[in-house]
Design an enzyme around this catalytic site. Structure first.
Site, PDB file in Angstrom:
ATOM      1  CG  ASP A  27       5.529  -3.657  -3.030  1.00  0.00           C
ATOM      2  OD1 ASP A  27       4.488  -3.699  -2.886  1.00  0.00           O
ATOM      3  OD2 ASP A  27       6.328  -3.123  -2.424  1.00  0.00           O
ATOM      4  CG  ASP A  29       2.217   0.663   0.042  1.00  0.00           C
ATOM      5  OD1 ASP A  29       1.650   1.402   0.683  1.00  0.00           O
ATOM      6  OD2 ASP A  29       1.520  -0.040  -0.870  1.00  0.00           O
TER       7      ASP A  29
END
Length: 233
Positions: A27, A29
């Site tokens: 991922d 953010d």
């Protein structure tokens, strides 16, 4: 469950062999980078509190439909100039501790790296280039006359990269390189990472929401991403 200086391990006993893995999916953010990009874009529009509240609820898993939560947030950003994105990239975005070191070590060991994000290509392009990602999937903001339209651009794979799309991307990339899901590592922090993490042989939560920490095989609660390397012999 074992707790080693805020490194929580469940479901296996270290050390692992890095040679047993062929792919690592991340991922972006709040995992590889220190911010939620959409919240910082909202700050430029004076709507950070409103957007950040939806982001937080979605990442905790309190909003089950990530696509709906993203559309709600994007609608609030209609009319924000592209210069606001440029400002976020130039002044706010930083890599989390250990991100560069972990990615470099994994690449040196022969793993392919995947960046799969519910965030935006404006930022994933930069992050992917900096970290040497082999595969990238994220959302494309629609820009009209130099400003956000409040919508996304439809891409060949679809419009919104949600939890199911993250899972699909991990499995698709694994198949492309001839790897089994058990040979994959998935790293995330929010509820929309859980499907991807559940499909991987090793799931890692980084400074994550409680729901994600509970379900991950490894939870890094203090320190940098490179702490993951201490699990490998």
């Amino acid at each position: 469950m074992t707790n080693m200086n805020d490194l929580v391990i469940q479901g296996f006993t270290p050390p692992l062999l890095l040679t047993d893995f062929r792919l690592a999916a991340f991922d972006m953010d709040s995992t590889l980078i220190n911010i939620e990009c959409i919240d910082e874009i909202a700050a430029a529009a004076g709507k950070k509190a409103e957007v950040a509240a939806i982001t937080e609820a979605a990442m905790r898993g309190e909003i089950a439909d990530f696509k709906d939560s993203l559309r709600r947030r994007l609608a609030l950003l209609k009319g924000v100039p592209v210069s606001a994105l440029e400002q976020v990239l130039a002044t706010k975005l930083q890599f989390n501790p250990g991100a560069r070191e972990l990615c470099a070590a994994l690449k040196a060991a022969g793993l392919k790296l995947v960046l799969v994000s519910g965030g935006f290509t404006f930022f994933t392009r930069y992050v992917a280039a900096e970290l040497g990602m082999d595969f990238v999937r994220s959302n494309e903001l629609e820009i009209v006359d130099g400003a956000l339209s409040g919508g996304l651009v439809m891409q060949a794979w679809g419009e919104i990269c949600d939890g199911e799309e993250k899972r699909r991307m991990l499995l698709q990339c694994a198949e492309q390189i001839g790897a089994r899901p058990a040979q994959c590592i998935a790293v995330g922090d929010g509820a929309n990472d859980l499907l991807m993490m559940g499909a991987a042989g090793l799931s890692v939560a980084y400074h994550a929401k409680p729901k994600v920490r509970e379900q991950a095989m490894v939870a890094i609660n203090q320190g940098g991403l490179d702490r993951l390397l201490t699990l490998f012999g």
